[in-house]
Design a protein around this motif. Structure first.
Motif, PDB file in Angstrom:
ATOM      1  N   SER A  87       0.858  -1.254   0.211  1.00 33.80           N
ATOM      2  CA  SER A  87      -0.105   0.049   0.011  1.00 33.80           C
ATOM      3  C   SER A  87       0.869   1.124  -0.009  1.00 33.80           C
ATOM      4  O   SER A  87       1.824   1.364   0.721  1.00 33.80           O
ATOM      5  CB  SER A  87      -0.809   0.192   1.238  1.00 33.80           C
ATOM      6  OG  SER A  87      -1.803  -1.078   1.127  1.00 33.80           O
ATOM      7  N   GLY A  88       0.381   2.329  -0.583  1.00 39.90           N
ATOM      8  CA  GLY A  88       1.109   3.546  -0.887  1.00 39.90           C
ATOM      9  C   GLY A  88       1.152   4.091   0.655  1.00 39.90           C
ATOM     10  O   GLY A  88       2.217   4.870   0.859  1.00 39.90           O
ATOM     11  N   LEU A 135       4.015   2.843   2.758  1.00 39.86           N
ATOM     12  CA  LEU A 135       5.323   3.210   2.090  1.00 39.86           C
ATOM     13  C   LEU A 135       5.284   4.724   2.752  1.00 39.86           C
ATOM     14  O   LEU A 135       6.639   5.210   3.356  1.00 39.86           O
ATOM     15  CB  LEU A 135       4.940   3.209   0.725  1.00 39.86           C
ATOM     16  CG  LEU A 135       5.295   1.892  -0.083  1.00 39.86           C
ATOM     17  CD1 LEU A 135       5.089   2.402  -1.698  1.00 39.86           C
ATOM     18  CD2 LEU A 135       6.337   1.039   0.228  1.00 39.86           C
ATOM     19  N   ARG A 173       4.088  11.917  -3.957  1.00 39.85           N
ATOM     20  CA  ARG A 173       3.726  11.078  -5.308  1.00 39.85           C
ATOM     21  C   ARG A 173       4.368   9.696  -5.330  1.00 39.85           C
ATOM     22  O   ARG A 173       5.294   9.283  -4.791  1.00 39.85           O
ATOM     23  CB  ARG A 173       4.711  11.876  -6.320  1.00 39.85           C
ATOM     24  CG  ARG A 173       4.207  13.156  -6.558  1.00 39.85           C
ATOM     25  CD  ARG A 173       2.950  13.475  -7.121  1.00 39.85           C
ATOM     26  NE  ARG A 173       2.395  14.756  -7.426  1.00 39.85           N
ATOM     27  CZ  ARG A 173       1.780  15.501  -6.619  1.00 39.85           C
ATOM     28  NH1 ARG A 173       1.516  14.981  -5.345  1.00 39.85           N
ATOM     29  NH2 ARG A 173       1.444  16.520  -6.940  1.00 39.85           N
ATOM     30  N   PHE A 174       3.476   8.744  -5.344  1.00 39.83           N
ATOM     31  CA  PHE A 174       3.877   7.380  -5.721  1.00 39.83           C
ATOM     32  C   PHE A 174       4.102   7.067  -6.969  1.00 39.83           C
ATOM     33  O   PHE A 174       3.100   7.344  -8.081  1.00 39.83           O
ATOM     34  CB  PHE A 174       2.735   6.506  -5.013  1.00 39.83           C
ATOM     35  CG  PHE A 174       2.268   6.779  -3.545  1.00 39.83           C
ATOM     36  CD1 PHE A 174       3.018   6.540  -2.554  1.00 39.83           C
ATOM     37  CD2 PHE A 174       1.093   7.616  -3.338  1.00 39.83           C
ATOM     38  CE1 PHE A 174       2.612   6.722  -1.485  1.00 39.83           C
ATOM     39  CE2 PHE A 174       0.836   7.963  -2.120  1.00 39.83           C
ATOM     40  CZ  PHE A 174       1.747   7.487  -0.912  1.00 39.83           C
ATOM     41  N   PRO A 182       5.165   1.184  -8.389  1.00 41.85           N
ATOM     42  CA  PRO A 182       4.867   0.081  -7.403  1.00 41.85           C
ATOM     43  C   PRO A 182       5.947  -0.674  -6.361  1.00 41.85           C
ATOM     44  O   PRO A 182       6.967  -0.861  -7.230  1.00 41.85           O
ATOM     45  CB  PRO A 182       3.842  -1.146  -8.163  1.00 41.85           C
ATOM     46  CG  PRO A 182       4.642  -0.799  -9.538  1.00 41.85           C
ATOM     47  CD  PRO A 182       4.943   0.445  -9.699  1.00 41.85           C
ATOM     48  N   MET A 208       8.519   6.420  -4.405  1.00 43.57           N
ATOM     49  CA  MET A 208       7.769   7.404  -3.605  1.00 43.57           C
ATOM     50  C   MET A 208       8.639   8.420  -3.423  1.00 43.57           C
ATOM     51  O   MET A 208       9.889   8.319  -3.062  1.00 43.57           O
ATOM     52  CB  MET A 208       7.106   6.806  -2.429  1.00 43.57           C
ATOM     53  CG  MET A 208       6.193   8.064  -1.779  1.00 43.57           C
ATOM     54  SD  MET A 208       6.001   7.432  -0.086  1.00 43.57           S
ATOM     55  CE  MET A 208       7.400   7.579   0.784  1.00 43.57           C
TER      56      MET A 208
END
Length: 150
Positions: A56-57, A60, A90-91, A94, A136
């Motif tokens: 999951s972002g 992170l 910003r992601f 992946p 990220m």
């Protein structure tokens, strides 16, 4: 490494504060994050995705604080840090379960807002091992406050 003090930070603007060691992330980390953030079937009203390969972002993003607490050698001398917020996140790529990640933090700005209250802005770049480019990038604002509030 000798710890930095808050007084040292203005002379370090533009420089890297730390680069962490690699940290493995796996499906168990993602499951624990899901449980801690209520991303469970009983909360969502449906079963969670069984794809299970993506991290999951927001997991992170939560690593920003974890890496700073672990890897930033900052002597606080009674001063405590507050999470003020994020300017930009910003992601970009992946991260999959089984990959290792590491973070570097560059000091962008330091400003004493009033006596005993220092605002610190860092750009935090998370790399995923084997990926081209960052996974990220997050600009994080922290406030450091003297125990008496200044």
């Amino acid at each position: 490494m000798t710890p930095l003090t808050l007084a040292d930070l203005p002379s370090r603007v533009g420089s890297e504060l730390f680069r962490s060691d690699w940290l493995p992330l796996d499906a168990a980390d993602e499951a624990a994050f899901g449980a801690a953030t209520f991303l469970r079937a009983d909360f969502l009203g449906r079963p969670p995705s069984t794809g299970g390969t993506m991290i999951s972002g927001f997991l992170l993003l939560s690593l920003v604080a974890a890496f700073h607490k672990r890897d930033l050698a900052l002597e606080r001398d009674g001063v405590y840090g507050l999470n003020y917020g994020l300017d930009r996140v910003r992601f970009l790529r992946p991260v999959r379960a089984g990959q290792r990640v590491r973070m570097s933090a560059v000091l962008l700005d330091v400003a004493e807002k009033e006596p005993g209250r220092t605002r610190v802005l860092t750009r935090n770049t998370l790399e995923a091992e084997g990926a081209e480019g960052p996974a990220m990038v997050a600009d994080w604002i922290a406030y450091y406050v003297a125990p008496d509030g200044g």
